[in-house]
Write an enzyme that holds these catalytic residues in place. Structure first.
Site, PDB file in Angstrom:
ATOM      1  CB  SER A   1      -1.038  -0.097   1.082  1.00 16.23           C
ATOM      2  OG  SER A   1      -1.948   1.044   0.931  1.00 16.23           O
TER       3      SER A   1
ATOM      4  CG  ASP B   1      -6.296  -2.827  -4.186  1.00 16.77           C
ATOM      5  OD1 ASP B   1      -6.780  -2.279  -3.374  1.00 16.77           O
ATOM      6  OD2 ASP B   1      -4.777  -2.843  -3.683  1.00 16.77           O
TER       7      ASP B   1
ATOM      8  CG  HIS C   1      -5.222  -2.439  -0.357  1.00 15.41           C
ATOM      9  ND1 HIS C   1      -4.471  -2.044  -1.347  1.00 15.41           N
ATOM     10  CD2 HIS C   1      -4.853  -1.949   0.919  1.00 15.41           C
ATOM     11  CE1 HIS C   1      -3.980  -0.977  -0.803  1.00 15.41           C
ATOM     12  NE2 HIS C   1      -3.857  -0.959   0.289  1.00 15.41           N
TER      13      HIS C   1
END
Length: 666
Positions: free
Chosen positions: A528, A611, A643
């Site tokens: 991320s 995602d 994610h």
């Protein structure tokens, strides 16, 4: 120097007791504890232990009854029933759309009410005469076959506004709505409190039954929603708490004028106060999280933690006497337990050891029952002595399994940053660590970007597992981390590629000065914002790192802004859209794709296919750039992951490819 010894010292360390090393298989075989229901007197509870079967990717569940006075427990069998709540009326459970009640701690059950199999997040009122729940409601037509009945095979979806997909799910015209019904009525008579509106309660993607609560006298239902739709919804964090009066049918906004997240409403045990967690700024999802209290009779509000220079984490709980509130929060790299006095707003730190409190379960005669984790251990229940802050272990669900795993040791070191500040950096060492050896080292880049880096336990990014594979882990609490003051936490916004990157480089440079770190074998890994960090570092590291791994990282900020769904995050944290004048620095100086010309080391890219926070093109663009530059690169793609990596066999492949890449390139 003895060549054999030199080779051994420079190799990826082979631990002396290899059979007792943490492995992905052992990690996934650990039981996971969850509390299902707590008795109204808080002297007993039911908890569940789930163990994942890697072959079937299913979890095997076992439930237990725990007496908190004697610490005795025994296994129970609920069959197909799942517990809903436990209050002074009894223990409630759901099975095949029917609610059952037990007056004798689950020994016998009686049918209570039929709510239907589409009902979720069920909450029974204190008087036992009303039920609140949520269900999906069709609020508009999105699917073309619904708009044009003569095209039943069409797969088209027609959108005219944003928020058309969220997290990992495409919007198809249905939203969660909250309902109330009297138990004397049929379920068909349930009242939709959001009828005719394109609003949601609970909030997606992670909202649950904590998004609504009954008033102590059962006359009102309080619920959370954001009264916005489409583009407005995608750019705002302004959730509010609404109170629906069952008698008058009127709804009141209790947090009118409070512009950020207002969530997690709870009443004090004496019923005099309503409390919730609140953020001040609309659009800033990582704002300081405070505890606000409201006198239920007068409506007067007070922010109990306003003057405190930290941020409350995701949970709080009232003391039995209604005079104090317990909560946990990150402080200097650890999630500690605190309480705040209702009258004076004085805050007291209760625990001080290097363990994360990750839930507050009950207040007993012995103290406070909490969930606790650390780098090496998944959640168990512990009692905290409220005077001394000392822990007493209550459950030990993985005792035999931990006996077969040598734990890693961890240490928080303070490191000077480029601007002369002190930064806390966690160092996690391999089991059987030998300070006279030189170890390959991983710089771990935390995501968020404003999430805490504490003594967490994860089946995705498990720092103890990484260390068990023979690496020293360096995990900096760089700018943006909670637990080091509000200013430190806020400093990352609109400066993603600036000081936080210099913080990472400072940590890496410090690590190289340590005698047990092999300065020629340091890698950078993260997901991320951590993946963004890896992409940025790959372009500015000046040969500090030998290899990189980025999972669902933001690679090109312009294309990311055009495809991500929660635009409030992008608008606040990077400064807004790319067409602004002047253009935010995120699209220029802080855009990883602008530094690809400097990429010169192996890089592995991991990407989830569903995602929607960091969509697929980010990983594709990074992989294509690395390959066209002629770098040693690999792309690990999971079509059915968001994610995160939630499917156990995917997770096993993730771990195997992760360590295979490090073995080959580091």
């Amino acid at each position: 120097m003895n060549l054999k010894k030199a080779a051994l010292a420079l190799a990826t360390p082979l631990l002396m007791n290899a059979q007792k090393v943490m492995t992905p298989e052992k990690m996934w075989n650990l039981g996971k504890l969850s509390v299902e229901a707590v008795a109204p007197d808080q002297n007993s509870l039911f908890y569940n232990v789930s163990v994942t079967d890697i072959k079937t990717e299913k979890s095997n569940h076992t439930s237990y009854f725990l007496d908190l006075l004697s610490h005795s427990f025994h296994q129970v069998n609920f069959g197909k029933k799942s517990l809903i709540q436990w209050d002074h009326n009894g223990l409630y459970a759901l099975e095949d759309g029917k609610i059952f009640i037990s007056k004798d701690k689950a020994k016998t059950w009686a049918e209570f009410y039929t709510v239907g199999e589409d009902a979720e997040n069920i909450v029974i009122s204190p008087d036992g005469k009303k039920v609140a729940f949520s269900r999906l409601v069709q609020v508009e037509k999105i699917l073309s076959k619904e708009i044009y009945p003569d095209t039943p095979e069409s797969t088209a979806q027609i959108y005219t506004d944003l928020n058309y997909r969220h997290w990992d799910t495409w919007y198809k015209g249905k939203m969660n709505h909250v309902f109330v019904v009297e138990t004397s009525q049929a379920i068909s008579e349930a009242k939709d409190l959001l009828e005719g509106n394109k609003f949601m309660s609970p909030q997606q993607p992670f909202g649950g039954k904590e998004d609504f609560v009954w008033s102590p006298d059962s006359s009102k239902l309080l619920y959370i929603t954001k009264e916005k739709y489409g583009a407005e919804y995608a750019q705002s964090t302004n959730t509010d708490i609404y109170a629906y009066d069952l008698k008058s049918g009127k709804t009141e906004n209790l947090t009118q004028g409070m512009m950020g997240y207002d969530v997690n409403p709870k009443f004090s045990p004496d019923g005099k106060y309503l409390t919730w967690q609140s953020m001040k700024t609309d659009g800033y999802e990582a704002d300081k999280n405070d505890i606000v209290i409201m006198d239920w009779k007068t409506g007067e509000k007070k922010n109990l933690t306003q003057a405190w220079d930290e941020s409350v984490d995701g949970g709080f709980s009232w003391a039995n006497d209604s005079k104090t509130i317990f909560f946990y929060a990150a402080l200097k790299g650890v999630k500690q337990l605190f309480n705040v006095e209702v009258k004076s707003s004085k805050i007291h730190q209760i625990t001080k050891e290097n363990y994360d409190v990750n839930s507050i379960v009950a207040q007993t005669k012995a103290g406070l029952l909490v969930g606790r984790v650390d780098f090496n251990h998944n959640a168990d229940l512990f009692n905290v002595n409220l005077k001394t802050g000392k822990y007493t272990q209550i459950t030990d669900i993985n005792k035999e399994k931990y006996a077969e795993i040598t734990p890693s040791q961890s240490e928080l070191k303070m490191v000077k940053t480029s601007d002369g500040k002190e930064m806390g950096v966690w160092f996690i060492y391999p089991p059987d660590f030998d300070k006279n050896k030189k170890y390959p080292t991983l710089l771990y880049c935390e995501g968020g970007p404003q999430s805490s880096l504490t003594q967490f336990f994860s089946t995705r990014w498990n720092l103890a597992l990484m260390a068990a594979n023979g690496y020293v882990i360096v995990a900096p609490n760089r700018r943006g981390m909670p637990g080091w003051g509000v200013e430190w936490n806020h400093a990352i916004s609109k400066d993603w590629g600036g000081q936080p990157m210099r913080d990472y480089l400072a940590a890496a440079d410090y690590a190289k000065t340590l005698p047990f770190v092999d300065g020629d074998r340091i890698g950078a890994v993260g997901a991320s914002y951590g993946g963004y960090s890896v992409y940025m570092l790959a372009g500015i590291h000046e040969n500090r790192f030998k290899t990189f791994i980025a999972h669902n990282g933001l690679f090109d900020m312009k294309s990311w802004y055009g495809t991500t769904e929660e635009l409030w995050f992008a608008n606040y944290d990077i400064g807004g859209p790319y067409w602004m004048n002047p253009q935010p620095e995120a699209y220029g100086k802080f855009n990883p794709s602008n530094y690809v010309a400097n990429w010169n080391k192996p890089i592995m890219i991991i990407q989830g296919g569903i995602d929607f926070r960091v969509p697929i093109e980010q990983g594709q663009e990074a992989f294509q750039a690395a390959k066209l530059k002629g770098l040693n690169t690999k792309m690990l793609f999971f079509p059915n992951e968001n994610h995160w990596v939630l499917h156990p066999q995917n997770a096993m492949v993730w771990q195997r490819e992760f360590f295979k890449w490090l073995k080959e390139t580091l």
